[in-house]
Write a protein that holds these residues in place. Structure first.
Motif, PDB file in Angstrom:
ATOM      1  N   ILE A 134       0.851  -1.197   0.000  1.00  0.00           N
ATOM      2  CA  ILE A 134       0.000   0.000   0.000  1.00  0.00           C
ATOM      3  C   ILE A 134       0.881   1.241   0.000  1.00  0.00           C
ATOM      4  O   ILE A 134       1.740   1.408   0.873  1.00  0.00           O
ATOM      5  N   ASP A 135       0.667   2.104  -0.971  1.00  0.00           N
ATOM      6  CA  ASP A 135       1.412   3.364  -1.037  1.00  0.00           C
ATOM      7  C   ASP A 135       0.879   4.321   0.024  1.00  0.00           C
ATOM      8  O   ASP A 135      -0.335   4.503   0.133  1.00  0.00           O
ATOM      9  N   VAL A 136       1.758   4.918   0.795  1.00  0.00           N
ATOM     10  CA  VAL A 136       1.335   5.872   1.820  1.00  0.00           C
ATOM     11  C   VAL A 136       1.829   7.271   1.430  1.00  0.00           C
ATOM     12  O   VAL A 136       1.068   8.218   1.356  1.00  0.00           O
ATOM     13  N   LYS A 137       3.125   7.372   1.201  1.00  0.00           N
ATOM     14  CA  LYS A 137       3.754   8.634   0.774  1.00  0.00           C
ATOM     15  C   LYS A 137       3.361   9.811   1.661  1.00  0.00           C
ATOM     16  O   LYS A 137       2.933  10.861   1.191  1.00  0.00           O
ATOM     17  N   GLN A 138       3.491   9.590   2.955  1.00  0.00           N
ATOM     18  CA  GLN A 138       3.192  10.680   3.883  1.00  0.00           C
ATOM     19  C   GLN A 138       4.327  10.808   4.898  1.00  0.00           C
ATOM     20  O   GLN A 138       4.868   9.789   5.354  1.00  0.00           O
ATOM     21  N   ASP A 139       4.652  12.042   5.245  1.00  0.00           N
ATOM     22  CA  ASP A 139       5.717  12.246   6.219  1.00  0.00           C
ATOM     23  C   ASP A 139       5.280  11.685   7.571  1.00  0.00           C
ATOM     24  O   ASP A 139       4.155  11.920   8.006  1.00  0.00           O
TER      25      ASP A 139
ATOM     26  N   ARG B 174       6.060  12.602  10.324  1.00  0.00           N
ATOM     27  CA  ARG B 174       5.822  13.673  11.290  1.00  0.00           C
ATOM     28  C   ARG B 174       4.623  14.548  10.942  1.00  0.00           C
ATOM     29  O   ARG B 174       4.367  15.540  11.631  1.00  0.00           O
TER      30      ARG B 174
ATOM     31  N   LEU C 193       6.065   5.692  13.545  1.00  0.00           N
ATOM     32  CA  LEU C 193       6.040   4.880  12.322  1.00  0.00           C
ATOM     33  C   LEU C 193       5.316   3.556  12.574  1.00  0.00           C
ATOM     34  O   LEU C 193       4.463   3.136  11.776  1.00  0.00           O
TER      35      LEU C 193
ATOM     36  N   VAL D  26      10.792   3.398   3.984  1.00  0.00           N
ATOM     37  CA  VAL D  26      10.898   4.754   4.516  1.00  0.00           C
ATOM     38  C   VAL D  26      11.990   5.512   3.766  1.00  0.00           C
ATOM     39  O   VAL D  26      13.075   4.986   3.522  1.00  0.00           O
TER      40      VAL D  26
ATOM     41  N   PHE E 243      18.047   5.102  13.427  1.00  0.00           N
ATOM     42  CA  PHE E 243      16.642   4.827  13.110  1.00  0.00           C
ATOM     43  C   PHE E 243      16.444   3.314  12.963  1.00  0.00           C
ATOM     44  O   PHE E 243      15.490   2.739  13.483  1.00  0.00           O
TER      45      PHE E 243
ATOM     46  N   GLY F  87      12.440  15.506   4.452  1.00  0.00           N
ATOM     47  CA  GLY F  87      11.355  14.639   4.895  1.00  0.00           C
ATOM     48  C   GLY F  87      11.800  13.343   5.552  1.00  0.00           C
ATOM     49  O   GLY F  87      12.942  12.905   5.440  1.00  0.00           O
ATOM     50  N   LEU F  88      10.855  12.758   6.258  1.00  0.00           N
ATOM     51  CA  LEU F  88      11.006  11.398   6.786  1.00  0.00           C
ATOM     52  C   LEU F  88       9.694  10.723   6.382  1.00  0.00           C
ATOM     53  O   LEU F  88       8.690  10.825   7.079  1.00  0.00           O
ATOM     54  N   VAL F  89       9.727  10.115   5.196  1.00  0.00           N
ATOM     55  CA  VAL F  89       8.467   9.754   4.548  1.00  0.00           C
ATOM     56  C   VAL F  89       8.229   8.248   4.592  1.00  0.00           C
ATOM     57  O   VAL F  89       9.104   7.452   4.230  1.00  0.00           O
ATOM     58  N   LEU F  90       7.039   7.889   5.063  1.00  0.00           N
ATOM     59  CA  LEU F  90       6.612   6.492   4.960  1.00  0.00           C
ATOM     60  C   LEU F  90       6.096   6.308   3.534  1.00  0.00           C
ATOM     61  O   LEU F  90       5.033   6.811   3.173  1.00  0.00           O
ATOM     62  N   GLU F  91       6.898   5.633   2.718  1.00  0.00           N
ATOM     63  CA  GLU F  91       6.551   5.480   1.297  1.00  0.00           C
ATOM     64  C   GLU F  91       5.456   4.434   1.112  1.00  0.00           C
ATOM     65  O   GLU F  91       4.474   4.668   0.421  1.00  0.00           O
ATOM     66  N   SER F  92       5.675   3.259   1.701  1.00  0.00           N
ATOM     67  CA  SER F  92       4.688   2.198   1.512  1.00  0.00           C
ATOM     68  C   SER F  92       4.804   1.143   2.603  1.00  0.00           C
ATOM     69  O   SER F  92       5.809   1.075   3.311  1.00  0.00           O
ATOM     70  N   VAL F  93       3.752   0.368   2.725  1.00  0.00           N
ATOM     71  CA  VAL F  93       3.720  -0.720   3.705  1.00  0.00           C
ATOM     72  C   VAL F  93       3.265  -1.980   2.972  1.00  0.00           C
ATOM     73  O   VAL F  93       2.277  -1.946   2.237  1.00  0.00           O
TER      74      VAL F  93
END
Lengths: 226, 122
Positions: A6-11, A13, B10, B31, B44, B104-110
């Motif tokens: 699943i793409d999230v692409k959110q910081d 923070r 996270l 990330v 991290f 940024g500190l970006v959660l790209e995907s899970v």
């Protein structure tokens, strides 16, 4: 077994930033201007705050939150000048918004013209966390050396004001105000640099006037939303 | 060591996504760590490995990519990589520069895994 990505692409923070923004808006709607102080340990944040609270206390209501890893020594020093609450982080290297929001009611059931938040002495971790401050101030003392801005670029890049403190020690230490200023401006050209000696009072007028003027800008913006 | 605090956030975000999707496991999280994010990638990763131990995310893999710090010069319009955190245009020497990436500190995907449910109807 089935897998899906699943793409999230959110910081990570983003939620914290939104909470900090909400806190800032809530406080400014009550007329409270938030000043956050960052520095290395021992740069003179508490002494600066003592003198600042004393001066601003003549015309404004002032509240103070002070963060430290341990002890309530700073709160005891500041208590004679303004309602103060110590936040002990119990080992953590920086303050976070939930700690600030939890401590705030301990200052009493009232709103302030100025809320000062003194972060834990550290120029690294606090720079990555927002506490809803209107202005982020770095206190850089002459005893630390004039090479600090380039060493801690995140803290200086994300701040608006640098107070160069302990100016009275300038004749005794190898510190050049010009070099520190140049180094800081190469990281953040929009910084306002104020040399101050809290003990003698040098520069305190300019510092307090800057705080009053920044607060006035916020109060006017609230009164006249565009 | 504020990395622990950020990893905690996270893990909460990844686990919320797992529950929303009704999945059984988090297989991996991807990330992107900006060069100017204030986060040290090695710390991290250490924090991640320590903190997942006692959570439903135990065994999940952390995939990290680093995003370099890049800026745009508002005076001459050129884009460039910031060297040694000097925010100055290498072409025209202007300091009127804006950061375009690397903060940024970006959660790209899970990536989630669903076990086949026992007795599920075809």
């Amino acid at each position: 077994m089935t897998q899906q990505t699943i793409d999230v692409k959110q910081d990570i923070r983003a939620q914290r930033r939104a909470a900090a923004e909400q806190f800032r808006r809530r406080m400014e709607s009550q007329g409270t201007f938030i000043v956050r102080l960052l520095s290395s340990p021992g740069a003179g944040k508490t002494t600066l705050l003592e003198k600042t609270a004393q001066r601003l206390g003549n015309g404004y209501s002032v509240g103070v939150l002070v963060g430290d890893v341990e002890t309530d020594r700073d709160a005891k020093r500041l208590a004679p000048f303004a309602p103060t609450k110590q936040i002990t982080t119990g080992g953590a290297c920086h303050l976070e918004l939930p700690l600030v929001e939890r401590a705030l009611p301990d200052l009493g059931d009232r709103s302030f013209d100025f809320l000062f938040i003194e972060d834990v002495g550290n120029l690294i971790c606090p720079a990555s966390h927002e506490l809803g401050e209107h202005v982020r101030v770095i206190v850089l003392s002459t005893t630390e050396g004039d090479d600090k801005p380039g060493k801690y670029p995140k803290a200086f890049r994300t701040s608006q004001v640098v107070v160069i403190s302990k100016l009275d020690l300038l004749p005794h230490v190898p510190f050049s105000v010009e070099c520190a200023t140049e180094d800081a401006l190469s990281v953040q050209p929009d910084l306002t640099i104020l040399p101050v000696c809290a003990l003698t009072g040098d520069g305190m007028d300019a510092w307090c006037e800057l705080l009053e003027s920044r607060r006035r800008d916020v109060v006017e913006r609230i009164a006249n939303p565009s | 060591m504020h990395e622990f605090s950020l990893v905690t956030t996270l893990l909460e975000q990844a686990d919320t996504l797992r529950r929303e999707q009704d999945a059984d496991h988090v297989v991996s999280v991807k990330v992107s760590v900006g060069e100017f994010s204030g986060v040290e990638p090695e710390l991290f990763r250490n924090a991640f490995e320590r903190l997942i131990e006692d959570t439903p995310m135990r065994g999940a893999e952390l995939q990290m990519t680093c995003e370099p710090l890049r800026s745009h010069c508002e005076s001459c319009g050129c884009d460039f990589a910031i060297e040694r955190f000097r925010f100055e245009c290498p072409e025209c020497k202007s300091r009127d520069v804006t950061i375009v990436s690397g903060e940024g500190l970006v959660l790209e995907s899970v990536t989630l895994e669903q076990e086949e449910s026992v007795g599920a109807r075809p």
